[in-house]
Write a protein that holds these residues in place. Structure first.
Motif, PDB file in Angstrom:
ATOM      1  N   GLY A 257       0.388 -11.836  -0.307  1.00  0.00           N
ATOM      2  CA  GLY A 257      -0.728 -10.909  -0.092  1.00  0.00           C
ATOM      3  C   GLY A 257      -0.441  -9.624  -0.830  1.00  0.00           C
ATOM      4  N   LYS A 258      -0.357  -8.521  -0.081  1.00  0.00           N
ATOM      5  CA  LYS A 258      -0.070  -7.222  -0.692  1.00  0.00           C
ATOM      6  C   LYS A 258       1.358  -6.763  -0.410  1.00  0.00           C
ATOM      7  CE  LYS A 258      -3.298  -4.095  -0.672  1.00  0.00           C
ATOM      8  NZ  LYS A 258      -4.287  -3.102  -0.235  1.00  0.00           N
ATOM      9  N   VAL A 259       2.120  -7.606   0.294  1.00  0.00           N
ATOM     10  CA  VAL A 259       3.481  -7.230   0.679  1.00  0.00           C
ATOM     11  C   VAL A 259       4.477  -7.788  -0.335  1.00  0.00           C
ATOM     12  CG1 VAL A 259       5.243  -7.383   2.465  1.00  0.00           C
ATOM     13  CG2 VAL A 259       2.826  -7.193   3.106  1.00  0.00           C
ATOM     14  N   PRO A 260       5.285  -6.919  -0.970  1.00  0.00           N
ATOM     15  CA  PRO A 260       6.303  -7.414  -1.903  1.00  0.00           C
ATOM     16  C   PRO A 260       7.448  -8.073  -1.143  1.00  0.00           C
ATOM     17  CG  PRO A 260       6.495  -5.024  -1.652  1.00  0.00           C
ATOM     18  CD  PRO A 260       5.299  -5.443  -0.854  1.00  0.00           C
ATOM     19  N   ARG A 275       2.170 -14.653  -5.301  1.00  0.00           N
ATOM     20  CA  ARG A 275       1.582 -13.986  -6.469  1.00  0.00           C
ATOM     21  C   ARG A 275       2.681 -13.229  -7.210  1.00  0.00           C
ATOM     22  NH1 ARG A 275      -0.487  -8.783  -7.212  1.00  0.00           N
ATOM     23  NH2 ARG A 275      -0.251  -8.324  -4.991  1.00  0.00           N
ATOM     24  N   CYS A 276       2.714 -13.392  -8.526  1.00  0.00           N
ATOM     25  CA  CYS A 276       3.766 -12.777  -9.342  1.00  0.00           C
ATOM     26  C   CYS A 276       3.158 -11.706 -10.246  1.00  0.00           C
ATOM     27  CB  CYS A 276       4.467 -13.843 -10.186  1.00  0.00           C
ATOM     28  SG  CYS A 276       5.748 -13.176 -11.268  1.00  0.00           S
ATOM     29  N   GLU A 277       3.748 -10.505 -10.223  1.00  0.00           N
ATOM     30  CA  GLU A 277       3.314  -9.422 -11.102  1.00  0.00           C
ATOM     31  C   GLU A 277       4.463  -9.069 -12.047  1.00  0.00           C
ATOM     32  OE1 GLU A 277       1.724  -4.771 -10.830  1.00  0.00           O
ATOM     33  OE2 GLU A 277       1.562  -6.091  -9.077  1.00  0.00           O
ATOM     34  N   HIS A 278       4.200  -9.100 -13.341  1.00  0.00           N
ATOM     35  CA  HIS A 278       5.231  -8.840 -14.348  1.00  0.00           C
ATOM     36  C   HIS A 278       5.240  -7.364 -14.746  1.00  0.00           C
ATOM     37  CE1 HIS A 278       5.923 -13.133 -14.807  1.00  0.00           C
ATOM     38  NE2 HIS A 278       4.621 -13.303 -14.908  1.00  0.00           N
ATOM     39  N   PHE A 279       6.419  -6.884 -15.183  1.00  0.00           N
ATOM     40  CA  PHE A 279       6.585  -5.483 -15.543  1.00  0.00           C
ATOM     41  C   PHE A 279       7.261  -5.378 -16.911  1.00  0.00           C
ATOM     42  CE2 PHE A 279       6.089  -5.584 -11.041  1.00  0.00           C
ATOM     43  CZ  PHE A 279       5.393  -4.422 -10.736  1.00  0.00           C
ATOM     44  N   PRO A 280       6.957  -4.296 -17.643  1.00  0.00           N
ATOM     45  CA  PRO A 280       7.545  -4.164 -18.981  1.00  0.00           C
ATOM     46  C   PRO A 280       9.032  -3.827 -18.951  1.00  0.00           C
ATOM     47  CG  PRO A 280       6.215  -2.237 -18.438  1.00  0.00           C
ATOM     48  CD  PRO A 280       5.984  -3.236 -17.346  1.00  0.00           C
ATOM     49  N   ILE A 572      -3.672 -16.088  -0.998  1.00  0.00           N
ATOM     50  CA  ILE A 572      -4.708 -15.286  -1.646  1.00  0.00           C
ATOM     51  C   ILE A 572      -4.290 -14.837  -3.042  1.00  0.00           C
ATOM     52  CG2 ILE A 572      -5.622 -14.507   0.569  1.00  0.00           C
ATOM     53  CD1 ILE A 572      -4.276 -11.815   0.105  1.00  0.00           C
ATOM     54  N   SER A 573      -3.240 -15.453  -3.589  1.00  0.00           N
ATOM     55  CA  SER A 573      -2.842 -15.103  -4.952  1.00  0.00           C
ATOM     56  C   SER A 573      -3.965 -15.472  -5.906  1.00  0.00           C
ATOM     57  CB  SER A 573      -1.555 -15.835  -5.333  1.00  0.00           C
ATOM     58  OG  SER A 573      -1.716 -17.222  -5.208  1.00  0.00           O
ATOM     59  N   GLY A 574      -4.229 -14.599  -6.836  1.00  0.00           N
ATOM     60  CA  GLY A 574      -5.271 -14.840  -7.827  1.00  0.00           C
ATOM     61  C   GLY A 574      -6.631 -14.319  -7.443  1.00  0.00           C
ATOM     62  N   ILE A 575      -6.805 -13.857  -6.185  1.00  0.00           N
ATOM     63  CA  ILE A 575      -8.083 -13.277  -5.768  1.00  0.00           C
ATOM     64  C   ILE A 575      -8.048 -11.783  -6.064  1.00  0.00           C
ATOM     65  CG2 ILE A 575      -9.732 -12.982  -3.890  1.00  0.00           C
ATOM     66  CD1 ILE A 575      -8.495 -15.367  -2.493  1.00  0.00           C
ATOM     67  N   GLN A 576      -9.022 -11.296  -6.771  1.00  0.00           N
ATOM     68  CA  GLN A 576      -9.012  -9.908  -7.254  1.00  0.00           C
ATOM     69  C   GLN A 576      -9.309  -8.931  -6.121  1.00  0.00           C
ATOM     70  OE1 GLN A 576     -11.820  -9.090 -10.375  1.00  0.00           O
ATOM     71  NE2 GLN A 576     -11.455  -6.895 -10.327  1.00  0.00           N
ATOM     72  N   LEU A 577      -8.371  -7.997  -5.902  1.00  0.00           N
ATOM     73  CA  LEU A 577      -8.548  -6.937  -4.910  1.00  0.00           C
ATOM     74  C   LEU A 577      -9.107  -5.700  -5.604  1.00  0.00           C
ATOM     75  CD1 LEU A 577      -8.034  -5.824  -2.002  1.00  0.00           C
ATOM     76  CD2 LEU A 577      -5.776  -5.124  -2.824  1.00  0.00           C
ATOM     77  N   VAL A 578     -10.195  -5.159  -5.053  1.00  0.00           N
ATOM     78  CA  VAL A 578     -10.830  -3.990  -5.666  1.00  0.00           C
ATOM     79  C   VAL A 578     -10.176  -2.710  -5.175  1.00  0.00           C
ATOM     80  CG1 VAL A 578     -13.011  -2.724  -5.947  1.00  0.00           C
ATOM     81  CG2 VAL A 578     -12.993  -5.228  -5.930  1.00  0.00           C
ATOM     82  N   ASN A 579      -9.883  -2.629  -3.873  1.00  0.00           N
ATOM     83  CA  ASN A 579      -9.245  -1.399  -3.359  1.00  0.00           C
ATOM     84  C   ASN A 579      -8.090  -1.732  -2.464  1.00  0.00           C
ATOM     85  OD1 ASN A 579     -10.642  -2.460  -1.212  1.00  0.00           O
ATOM     86  ND2 ASN A 579     -11.500  -0.514  -0.528  1.00  0.00           N
TER      87      ASN A 579
END
Length: 579
Positions: A257-260, A275-280, A572-579
């Motif tokens: 969800g929104k919890v790392p 859900r995986c978020e990549h960083f530079p 819910i990975s892949g579902i776009q969160l607006v706020n």
């Protein structure tokens, strides 16, 4: 993930690339166990955070400045004297240890060029920042460790600096196949633990990942594996570390969800369901991960009082429910007393006075039963006595049934508040939950005339893959507002079946929803419910016009009589969160 040797290796590569050749322009010590260095290099200006906190040791580049004390601590003043204006020659990591070694070139008081070493040890409660000369003699450290504190190594000015080798772990980059098999095979613990207790730089998560990539059960004892299987594990282990050798790391954070839940510099296939978020950069990954984890921790701490209030009330109501259920069970024999009374009135006219019982045909069932009698009173008075018992138990049954329903609704209400506390991510969310507890009488209401806090918490807003707007209530008050004020009749309403959770509204705008949007809304309803840890959750969904709120019902409570259902994963990975 611990700040393990792999993360430190990737950080050393990143820092060497950005900071080598740069000059230290500012040195600050914002906390007793923390340094903030400003470095000017050809790549630009950088702030380097070095923390030797026992609970959260860290090293990363940051854009955030921190206020410093008016009077600099002694260790900070010492560093300013020796290496202010100094040039960073290299940033290295010795033998995959959780240690970063900054080699700094500067001019001494006589104008001669010399070198010093700033060593950051990221070892949990043993973390430290140590300043040494070229002979590896300690000049000073941010934490002084005497012989009374540690029998392994003193960290005091004038003492020699060395890395204590207390666990006999092997360097993964010099480890041979034979040595690997021997070290792992002699461990009687499970396979993953055998890895990280035998090899420097591996964390439990990294060890689990290596076992997973090798398709070996990490929970099986290491001694139960054949040498051929351990050789296969060694080769998988080598391939896993290839990006570390080559500097090809992939900083990522894995979210539920929104919890790392985890960060890593190498891919983690064991978290494929997250859900995986990549960083530079490694620094940007660490800065975001710990900022978000701190937010979650802070909200948990701030909600402690509310959780205790809810848990106490819940336990009290569960005890009350059990007592009422026992009372209700005791009323089950009321019909038997009614039948006894009726049969005595029907057949008791010829029963001899003083009889202790008599047999009669139960005309409801066609069976013959024995009816106990009190021989001290007339037979017909026994009928009256049984009717009195029946009447009393009937009244008890009706009263307790109503109380049991109220108590059950109270339990469900409290469990829904617990779920709302789990969902809360901001202090504003807790404010609205506190208001609900006040309205329900669990918290003392504020004095009359006092100002009511402004409610700024808003429902989660998602966009489906097909472009439909989906809204998720964070608590019962938002659920009611979403369902009965915001949603229109033909919008769709979703909720986990028979479990506390959020109301999910999909704005249909008169258009028929695609199957994919139904599934994504159901996944949101599953995730934002008390069943989010289940593999599958049953979700009820219906057009909003079919959802009703009974008069006098608790916040968030609704009824509906026709609905559709589906089983869905709470992902819910892949579902776009607006706020």
């Amino acid at each position: 993930m611990a700040f393990d040797g792999i993360t430190v290796a990737c950080m050393a590569h990143e820092l060497h690339k950005n900071l080598s050749g740069g000059r230290i322009s500012k040195i600050a010590q914002p906390e007793t166990d923390e340094l903030l260095l400003t470095i000017k290099s050809q790549e630009g200006n950088f702030r380097l955070l070095l923390s030797a906190s026992a609970s959260l040791p860290l090293v990363y580049l940051t854009q955030t400045n921190k206020p410093s004390p008016l009077t600099a601590p002694n260790f900070c003043m010492l560093l300013r004297k020796h290496i202010s204006g100094g040039r960073i020659i290299a940033v290295t990591q010795p033998s995959m240890e959780r240690i970063l070694r900054f080699e700094i070139e500067h001019l001494d008081e006589m104008g001669d060029q010399c070198r010093k070493f700033l060593i950051v040890e990221l070892m949990g409660k043993y973390s430290n920042i140590i300043f040494c000369n070229e002979q590896d003699q300690i000049i000073d450290s941010i934490k002084h460790i005497s012989a009374q504190v540690s029998s392994v190594r003193e960290v005091l000015p004038g003492r020699p600096y060395f890395i204590p080798d207390t666990q006999d772990k092997a360097n993964p980059f010099t480890l041979t196949e034979e040595d690997f098999v021997r070290r792992v095979a002699e461990k009687s613990c499970k396979l993953s633990k055998a890895l990280y207790t035998s090899i420097t730089g591996l964390s439990p998560i990294a060890s689990e990942e290596i076992c997973h990539l090798a398709s070996l059960d990490s929970d099986r004892p290491a001694t139960s594996y054949e040498p051929e299987e351990l050789i296969h594990l060694y080769r998988t282990f080598g391939r896993y570390l290839d990006p570390v050798r080559e500097g090809g790391y992939e900083p990522s954070i894995y979210y539920e969800g929104k919890v790392p839940v985890e960060f890593s510099c190498l891919p983690l296939s064991i978290y494929d369901n997250c859900r995986c978020e990549h960083f530079p950069t490694v620094s940007s990954m660490l800065e975001q991960y710990y900022a978000e984890r701190n937010t979650v921790t802070r909200i948990r701490q701030k909600s402690t009082d509310l959780r205790r209030i809810v848990q106490t009330a819940l336990e009290r109501n569960i005890k009350k429910y059990d007592l009422q259920a026992k009372q209700l069970k005791d009323t089950e024999k009321r019909e038997k007393y009614r039948i006894y009374g009726e049969l005595i009135n029907t057949y008791g006219y010829d029963v001899p006075q003083g009889s202790k019982s008599f047999q009669a045909l139960n005309y409801y069932t066609g069976e013959e039963i024995t009816i106990p009698l009190d021989p001290q009173i007339p037979v017909q008075e026994n009928a009256t006595k049984y009717f009195d018992k029946y009447g009393k138990l009937k009244r008890t049954f009706e009263a307790v049934t109503a109380l049991l329903k109220e108590t059950d609704e109270e339990i469900q209400h409290l469990r829904s508040i617990q779920t709302a506390l789990d969902i809360a991510l901001q202090e504003e969310d807790l404010t609205q939950i506190r208001e609900e507890l006040m309205e329900s009488g669990y918290i003392r209401k504020r004095p009359s005339g006092s100002k009511r806090p402004k409610i700024t918490s808003k429902p989660f807003h998602y966009i489906s893959s097909d472009g439909f707007h989906m809204y998720v209530g964070k608590n019962n008050l938002q659920n009611d507002e979403l369902t009965f004020q915001f949603a229109k009749g033909n919008d769709w309403w979703f909720h986990a079946k028979g479990a506390p959770g959020s109301h999910v509204i999909v704005k249909a705008d008169g258009v028929e929803l695609p199957d994919r949007t139904f599934e994504e809304a159901a996944r949101l309803a599953a995730y934002y419910s008390s069943l989010r840890d289940s593999e599958k959750v049953e979700i009820d969904y219906v057009e909003k016009k079919q959802v009703k709120k009974p008069n006098g019902s608790k916040p968030g409570f609704v009824v509906y009589y026709t609905n559709y259902s589906m089983m869905i994963e709470p992902d819910i990975s892949g579902i776009q969160l607006v706020n």
